[in-house]
Write a protein that holds these residues in place. Structure first.
Motif, PDB file in Angstrom:
ATOM      1  N   MET A   1       0.819  -1.205   0.000  1.00 33.05           N
ATOM      2  CA  MET A   1       0.000   0.000   0.000  1.00 33.05           C
ATOM      3  C   MET A   1       0.861   1.266   0.000  1.00 33.05           C
ATOM      4  O   MET A   1       0.562   2.233  -0.695  1.00 33.05           O
ATOM      5  N   LYS A   2       1.917   1.256   0.806  1.00 36.22           N
ATOM      6  CA  LYS A   2       2.798   2.423   0.849  1.00 36.22           C
ATOM      7  C   LYS A   2       3.460   2.650  -0.491  1.00 36.22           C
ATOM      8  O   LYS A   2       3.626   3.797  -0.933  1.00 36.22           O
ATOM      9  N   LEU A   3       3.845   1.556  -1.175  1.00 35.81           N
ATOM     10  CA  LEU A   3       4.487   1.673  -2.483  1.00 35.81           C
ATOM     11  C   LEU A   3       3.517   2.274  -3.499  1.00 35.81           C
ATOM     12  O   LEU A   3       3.897   3.136  -4.297  1.00 35.81           O
ATOM     13  N   LEU A   4       2.270   1.822  -3.456  1.00 37.13           N
ATOM     14  CA  LEU A   4       1.257   2.343  -4.371  1.00 37.13           C
ATOM     15  C   LEU A   4       0.992   3.818  -4.117  1.00 37.13           C
ATOM     16  O   LEU A   4       0.800   4.603  -5.058  1.00 37.13           O
ATOM     17  N   LYS A   5       0.990   4.193  -2.832  1.00 37.11           N
ATOM     18  CA  LYS A   5       0.763   5.586  -2.486  1.00 37.11           C
ATOM     19  C   LYS A   5       1.901   6.463  -3.003  1.00 37.11           C
ATOM     20  O   LYS A   5       1.659   7.539  -3.568  1.00 37.11           O
ATOM     21  N   LYS A   6       3.148   6.003  -2.837  1.00 39.44           N
ATOM     22  CA  LYS A   6       4.287   6.779  -3.315  1.00 39.44           C
ATOM     23  C   LYS A   6       4.272   6.886  -4.828  1.00 39.44           C
ATOM     24  O   LYS A   6       4.579   7.939  -5.399  1.00 39.44           O
ATOM     25  N   LEU A   7       3.907   5.795  -5.500  1.00 34.35           N
ATOM     26  CA  LEU A   7       3.828   5.811  -6.960  1.00 34.35           C
ATOM     27  C   LEU A   7       2.752   6.785  -7.429  1.00 34.35           C
ATOM     28  O   LEU A   7       2.956   7.549  -8.378  1.00 34.35           O
ATOM     29  N   SER A   8       1.615   6.775  -6.735  1.00 35.10           N
ATOM     30  CA  SER A   8       0.528   7.695  -7.080  1.00 35.10           C
ATOM     31  C   SER A   8       0.954   9.149  -6.898  1.00 35.10           C
ATOM     32  O   SER A   8       0.626  10.017  -7.718  1.00 35.10           O
ATOM     33  N   GLU A   9       1.692   9.424  -5.828  1.00 37.54           N
ATOM     34  CA  GLU A   9       2.146  10.788  -5.576  1.00 37.54           C
ATOM     35  C   GLU A   9       3.159  11.244  -6.620  1.00 37.54           C
ATOM     36  O   GLU A   9       3.228  12.432  -6.944  1.00 37.54           O
ATOM     37  N   LEU A  10       3.959  10.289  -7.134  1.00 41.85           N
ATOM     38  CA  LEU A  10       4.908  10.638  -8.183  1.00 41.85           C
ATOM     39  C   LEU A  10       4.192  10.950  -9.495  1.00 41.85           C
ATOM     40  O   LEU A  10       4.541  11.895 -10.202  1.00 41.85           O
ATOM     41  N   LEU A  11       3.178  10.144  -9.792  1.00 45.81           N
ATOM     42  CA  LEU A  11       2.438  10.333 -11.040  1.00 45.81           C
ATOM     43  C   LEU A  11       1.446  11.492 -10.953  1.00 45.81           C
ATOM     44  O   LEU A  11       1.247  12.213 -11.938  1.00 45.81           O
ATOM     45  N   PHE A  12       0.843  11.647  -9.784  1.00 38.56           N
ATOM     46  CA  PHE A  12      -0.163  12.695  -9.591  1.00 38.56           C
ATOM     47  C   PHE A  12       0.161  13.470  -8.317  1.00 38.56           C
ATOM     48  O   PHE A  12      -0.498  13.286  -7.286  1.00 38.56           O
ATOM     49  N   PRO A  13       1.164  14.325  -8.343  1.00 37.86           N
ATOM     50  CA  PRO A  13       1.565  15.052  -7.134  1.00 37.86           C
ATOM     51  C   PRO A  13       0.444  15.965  -6.658  1.00 37.86           C
ATOM     52  O   PRO A  13      -0.317  16.503  -7.469  1.00 37.86           O
ATOM     53  N   PRO A  14       0.308  16.131  -5.332  1.00 37.29           N
ATOM     54  CA  PRO A  14      -0.744  17.015  -4.815  1.00 37.29           C
ATOM     55  C   PRO A  14      -0.526  18.455  -5.269  1.00 37.29           C
ATOM     56  O   PRO A  14       0.602  18.944  -5.306  1.00 37.29           O
ATOM     57  N   ARG A  15      -1.636  19.109  -5.604  1.00 38.26           N
ATOM     58  CA  ARG A  15      -1.580  20.485  -6.083  1.00 38.26           C
ATOM     59  C   ARG A  15      -2.462  21.381  -5.228  1.00 38.26           C
ATOM     60  O   ARG A  15      -3.437  20.938  -4.645  1.00 38.26           O
ATOM     61  N   CYS A  16      -2.121  22.627  -5.176  1.00 33.01           N
ATOM     62  CA  CYS A  16      -2.909  23.615  -4.451  1.00 33.01           C
ATOM     63  C   CYS A  16      -4.289  23.715  -5.101  1.00 33.01           C
ATOM     64  O   CYS A  16      -4.402  23.853  -6.318  1.00 33.01           O
ATOM     65  N   VAL A  17      -5.342  23.639  -4.307  1.00 29.64           N
ATOM     66  CA  VAL A  17      -6.695  23.678  -4.864  1.00 29.64           C
ATOM     67  C   VAL A  17      -7.044  25.052  -5.418  1.00 29.64           C
ATOM     68  O   VAL A  17      -8.006  25.191  -6.175  1.00 29.64           O
ATOM     69  N   PHE A  18      -6.275  26.057  -5.059  1.00 33.66           N
ATOM     70  CA  PHE A  18      -6.581  27.414  -5.506  1.00 33.66           C
ATOM     71  C   PHE A  18      -5.815  27.825  -6.770  1.00 33.66           C
ATOM     72  O   PHE A  18      -6.378  28.477  -7.637  1.00 33.66           O
ATOM     73  N   CYS A  19      -4.541  27.452  -6.870  1.00 37.45           N
ATOM     74  CA  CYS A  19      -3.736  27.893  -8.028  1.00 37.45           C
ATOM     75  C   CYS A  19      -3.129  26.743  -8.822  1.00 37.45           C
ATOM     76  O   CYS A  19      -2.511  26.964  -9.857  1.00 37.45           O
ATOM     77  N   HIS A  20      -3.277  25.503  -8.324  1.00 36.43           N
ATOM     78  CA  HIS A  20      -2.816  24.276  -8.996  1.00 36.43           C
ATOM     79  C   HIS A  20      -1.298  24.078  -8.986  1.00 36.43           C
ATOM     80  O   HIS A  20      -0.798  23.195  -9.674  1.00 36.43           O
ATOM     81  N   ARG A  21      -0.570  24.877  -8.226  1.00 40.05           N
ATOM     82  CA  ARG A  21       0.862  24.618  -8.100  1.00 40.05           C
ATOM     83  C   ARG A  21       1.086  23.318  -7.344  1.00 40.05           C
ATOM     84  O   ARG A  21       0.319  22.955  -6.457  1.00 40.05           O
ATOM     85  N   ILE A  22       2.173  22.619  -7.683  1.00 35.07           N
ATOM     86  CA  ILE A  22       2.531  21.398  -6.969  1.00 35.07           C
ATOM     87  C   ILE A  22       2.951  21.760  -5.551  1.00 35.07           C
ATOM     88  O   ILE A  22       3.710  22.703  -5.326  1.00 35.07           O
ATOM     89  N   LEU A  23       2.438  21.002  -4.590  1.00 34.28           N
ATOM     90  CA  LEU A  23       2.704  21.288  -3.185  1.00 34.28           C
ATOM     91  C   LEU A  23       3.924  20.534  -2.691  1.00 34.28           C
ATOM     92  O   LEU A  23       4.224  19.428  -3.153  1.00 34.28           O
ATOM     93  N   THR A  24       4.605  21.143  -1.743  1.00 35.44           N
ATOM     94  CA  THR A  24       5.658  20.424  -1.051  1.00 35.44           C
ATOM     95  C   THR A  24       5.015  19.546   0.013  1.00 35.44           C
ATOM     96  O   THR A  24       3.838  19.690   0.335  1.00 35.44           O
ATOM     97  N   GLN A  25       5.769  18.644   0.575  1.00 35.07           N
ATOM     98  CA  GLN A  25       5.225  17.659   1.502  1.00 35.07           C
ATOM     99  C   GLN A  25       4.544  18.317   2.704  1.00 35.07           C
ATOM    100  O   GLN A  25       5.055  19.255   3.299  1.00 35.07           O
TER     101      GLN A  25
END
Length: 228
Positions: A1-25
């Motif tokens: 599960m942790k591996l899948l989560k890390k892979l998902s974050e690499l492919l779809f990094p979290p973005r700011c809901v207001f401006c869509h910039r990629i967020l830091t951890q």
């Protein structure tokens, strides 16, 4: 599960809901938006409305906040609910902690639920519930599909548009202090009507917590006489 989560974050990094910039951890929103969003001051973010003991909103409904809410409500960007709830959490902790017995929400009509596929206020309430360790309860039912409040241009029109729209559900609110969740408060007509129904069913107090308040409606609503 942790591996899948890390892979998902690499492919779809979290973005700011207001401006869509990629967020830091661990960031909720980006640094620029955190500094520039239309925050309401601590002095002004708490208001009273008819049948409502306190209505609390951390933001004004404009600019990037309005855009993010529009994407959430009308474009299916439901993941915004978790971020909005985290941004509302400070208001909850500072203004409402220990004051409420249950969390509920302003429901949409069955027709709107079928069309949209989800109830935006319900999702917001459930996201906040996870953060505060409390499961929201459905206390209200919308029994009449009315025209959108956004089409009503005056406070009087908004009041008339929602009277008789809600009824109490199966969950008892008698003697309880209720926290009512919504996404946006404009004139306050909708949440006031919901609060009236809750109070008529025996609720001791009703507090409202929403993400944003429309700045153009500055005057409070008048209580409709002889309703309680």
């Amino acid at each position: 599960m942790k591996l899948l989560k890390k892979l998902s974050e690499l492919l779809f990094p979290p973005r700011c809901v207001f401006c869509h910039r990629i967020l830091t951890q661990n960031d909720i929103i980006c640094v620029d938006c955190s500094a520039s969003l239309p925050y309401r001051s601590k002095k002004n973010r708490v208001e009273t409305l008819p049948y409502v003991d306190a209505c609390i909103t951390p933001f004004y409904y404009k600019d990037s906040v309005r855009d993010a809410v529009m994407r959430y409500k009308f474009r299916g960007v439901t993941g915004n609910a978790d971020v909005f709830a985290r941004l509302m959490l400070e208001c909850y902790e500072q203004e409402l902690f220990g004051k409420t017995d249950l969390i509920t929400w302003v429901p949409v009509s069955r027709r709107r639920l079928r069309k949209r596929g989800y109830d935006q206020a319900e999702k917001l309430a459930k996201s906040l519930g996870v953060l505060v360790g409390r499961t929201p309860l459905k206390t209200l039912v919308k029994i009449r599909h009315n025209n959108p409040q956004s089409l009503q241009k005056t406070p009087a029109g908004r009041r008339a548009n929602v009277i008789g729209t809600y009824r109490i559900g199966k969950e008892s609110v008698a003697g309880k202090s209720v926290l009512l969740i919504d996404d946006v408060v404009t004139s306050g007509s909708t949440v006031s009507e919901c609060a009236y129904v809750l109070r008529a069913a025996g609720a001791k107090k009703v507090y409202v917590l929403a993400l944003a308040k429309t700045p153009k409606f500055k005057k409070g609503l008048k209580v409709v006489k002889n309703r309680l």
